[in-house]
Design a protein around this motif. Sequence first.
Motif: not given
Length: 155
Positions: A41-48, A142-155
């Motif tokens: 089982i794998e889960r990804e979580m992100t936030g901004f 992979r976590a870095d890519v997800l965090a960067t994407r979260a920041r960029q999607q809503t910046a």
Amino acid sequence: MPTDSEADPAAAALVAIWTDGGCKPNPGPGGWAAILQFGDIEREMTGFEPVTTNNRMELTAAAAALEALKRPCKVALHTDSEYVRNGITRWHTGWVRKNWRNAAGDPVANMDLWKRLLDAAKPHTIEWKWVRGHAGDIMNERADVLATRARQQTA
């Protein structure tokens, strides 16, 4: 993630977690991410956050990941933040003893998130693992890519 309905809770060996957070500029818009793995089982979580700091995003990622666990677990939490690892494994006991004051007698920075992280960690047995950022650890990258994407999607 683990639930109370698992057939053999004793066999539930380990939840592996990788976290990352950052902002650009710092302070500025920030993102955080966590990847949780339990067996297959794998889960990804992100936030901004629109205005924050790198350290706040690192702390938020770790706290949110631990808060997502539904019962006490054995956890290996991987972070590339020495601030998070040192704070949770070394510094926090002195801060608590000094009523959340640092060595200079000033209020501890990010005290709200440190308290949140300590509360989230309480039910679990956690090994806090530091990994060098941007050094080829696949899950950290992979976590870095997800965090960067979260920041960029809503910046």
